[in-house]
Scaffold this active site. Structure first.
Site, PDB file in Angstrom:
ATOM      1  N   ASP A   1      13.968   8.776  22.595  1.00 36.46           N
ATOM      2  CA  ASP A   1      15.032   9.071  21.636  1.00 36.46           C
ATOM      3  C   ASP A   1      15.165  10.566  21.397  1.00 36.46           C
ATOM      4  O   ASP A   1      14.312  11.356  21.820  1.00 36.46           O
ATOM      5  CB  ASP A   1      14.769   8.324  20.313  1.00 36.46           C
ATOM      6  CG  ASP A   1      13.341   8.489  19.796  1.00 36.46           C
ATOM      7  OD1 ASP A   1      12.604   9.328  20.328  1.00 36.46           O
ATOM      8  OD2 ASP A   1      12.981   7.772  18.858  1.00 36.46           O
TER       9      ASP A   1
ATOM     10  N   ASN B   1       8.630   1.055   9.033  1.00 34.66           N
ATOM     11  CA  ASN B   1       9.463  -0.132   8.845  1.00 34.66           C
ATOM     12  C   ASN B   1       9.551  -0.963  10.135  1.00 34.66           C
ATOM     13  O   ASN B   1      10.375  -1.862  10.243  1.00 34.66           O
ATOM     14  CB  ASN B   1      10.874   0.260   8.374  1.00 34.66           C
ATOM     15  CG  ASN B   1      11.562   1.211   9.348  1.00 34.66           C
ATOM     16  OD1 ASN B   1      11.062   1.443  10.446  1.00 34.66           O
ATOM     17  ND2 ASN B   1      12.706   1.740   8.947  1.00 34.66           N
TER      18      ASN B   1
ATOM     19  N   HIS C   1      10.189   0.275  13.158  1.00 34.91           N
ATOM     20  CA  HIS C   1      11.116   0.753  14.190  1.00 34.91           C
ATOM     21  C   HIS C   1      10.351   1.229  15.418  1.00 34.91           C
ATOM     22  O   HIS C   1       9.213   1.691  15.333  1.00 34.91           O
ATOM     23  CB  HIS C   1      12.089   1.808  13.658  1.00 34.91           C
ATOM     24  CG  HIS C   1      11.546   3.163  13.367  1.00 34.91           C
ATOM     25  ND1 HIS C   1      11.701   3.781  12.149  1.00 34.91           N
ATOM     26  CD2 HIS C   1      10.891   4.052  14.137  1.00 34.91           C
ATOM     27  CE1 HIS C   1      11.166   4.978  12.185  1.00 34.91           C
ATOM     28  NE2 HIS C   1      10.654   5.177  13.386  1.00 34.91           N
TER      29      HIS C   1
HETATM   30  C1  GLP Z   1       9.852   8.515  14.589  1.00 37.44           C
HETATM   31  C2  GLP Z   1      10.161   8.303  16.080  1.00 37.44           C
HETATM   32  C3  GLP Z   1       9.408   7.148  16.643  1.00 37.44           C
HETATM   33  C4  GLP Z   1       7.970   7.240  16.185  1.00 37.44           C
HETATM   34  C5  GLP Z   1       7.907   6.985  14.718  1.00 37.44           C
HETATM   35  C6  GLP Z   1       6.521   7.065  14.122  1.00 37.44           C
HETATM   36  O1  GLP Z   1      10.927   8.255  13.744  1.00 37.44           O
HETATM   37  N1  GLP Z   1      11.524   8.171  16.408  1.00 37.44           N
HETATM   38  O2  GLP Z   1       9.518   7.144  18.048  1.00 37.44           O
HETATM   39  O3  GLP Z   1       7.191   6.290  16.848  1.00 37.44           O
HETATM   40  O4  GLP Z   1       8.799   7.816  14.008  1.00 37.44           O
HETATM   41  O5  GLP Z   1       6.124   8.387  13.955  1.00 37.44           O
HETATM   42  P1  GLP Z   1       4.666   8.832  13.636  1.00 37.44           P
HETATM   43  O6  GLP Z   1       3.878   8.661  14.884  1.00 37.44           O
HETATM   44  O7  GLP Z   1       4.785  10.279  13.244  1.00 37.44           O
HETATM   45  O8  GLP Z   1       4.175   7.964  12.525  1.00 37.44           O
END
Ligand code: GLP
Length: 245
Positions: free
Chosen positions: A67, A136, A138
């Site tokens: 992304d 959440n 995602h």
């Molecule tokens: C972001 C990214 C995701 C990532 C997630 C968790 O929004 N788009 O790809 O996995 O958040 O992030 P973190 O590893 O900093 O908790």
């Protein structure tokens, strides 16, 4: 689905790096799907060490990131292109021309997303897709919804994701409100998937995603249907799921 609970962040990172290093030794021209976020930083550091030690090479690897924020140039220090350069690409022998991140600077979302999806298909599809996990549920930027989005598409980020990611920006007003992301269908087409999660704040979503019902309100839950998924979490993120395995 194989679930591994590592003792701490370092062990999680090393075990996850071992999965990717193993693939690169077997298939030096692997197509890697890569992720950003704070979770994979340690595993990228381990891969850099392996590459410096001559244990693995990225020379023939092609990569596709999940992304990118819409509206950020790759030179912006919060863009995911910048993150990948800083944490991995600048430190290994990868050909940057073969590293792909959705083009956040292209305002034409249809064109940006369609060309990204086509490039993945043309490369022959992803061998191993790395994923972090949002609070959440995602994956990439596929936010909780009433359906599973199929292809690479534009998303409006939820308030919870904007809040979570605001820690990395000067102010919450600087966080982009939209992003381009691989779809759930794009992710599910990967031949294998590696999920990493750490910290107490991920314990509940790890349990919901991998031991709960498969529902689009928890996008990561769909991974239960994929034939080749490895989930590696630290003890904190595994603290709830450990009693349900
Ligand atoms: C972001 C990214 C995701 C990532 C997630 C968790 O929004 N788009 O790809 O996995 O958040 O992030 P973190 O590893 O900093 O908790």
């Amino acid at each position: 689905m194989q679930i591994v609970i590592a003792s701490d962040y370092q062990e999680m990172s090393r075990k996850a790096a071992d999965v990717i290093a193993g693939l690169l030794r077997n298939k030096p021209d692997a197509i890697l799907g890569l992720a950003t976020g704070s979770t994979p930083i340690g595993l990228y550091a381990e891969l850099v060490k392996d590459c410096e030690a001559g244990l693995i090479s990225f020379k023939d690897v092609e990569s596709f990131n999940l992304d990118e924020y819409r509206g950020l140039e790759g030179t912006h220090d919060q863009s995911y292109r910048y993150f990948m350069n800083q944490n991995l690409f600048d430190h290994v022998d990868i050909d940057k021309a073969r590293t792909h991140v959705p083009d956040g600077s292209n305002p034409d979302s249809d064109a940006a997303c369609a060309s990204y999806e086509a490039a993945i298909a043309q490369a022959g599809g992803v061998d191993l897709q790395l994923l972090g996990l949002g609070h959440n549920g995602h994956v990439g930027f596929n936010e909780p919804a009433d359906h599973f989005p199929v292809d690479t598409h534009i998303v409006d980020l939820t308030e919870s994701t904007i809040n979570a990611n605001s820690r990395l920006f000067d102010s919450i007003d600087d966080v982009p409100r939209q992003a381009y992301t691989m779809g759930i269908g794009t992710i599910m087409k990967a031949r294998s998937i590696l999920v990493v999660a750490n910290g107490t704040d991920k314990a509940q979503i790890v349990a919901d995603a991998f031991c709960g019902p498969v529902v689009p309100q928890v996008p990561a839950s769909v991974l239960q249907l994929h034939p080749s998924v490895t989930v590696i979490v630290d003890a904190e993120a595994g603290s709830i799921i450990k009693d349900r395995l």
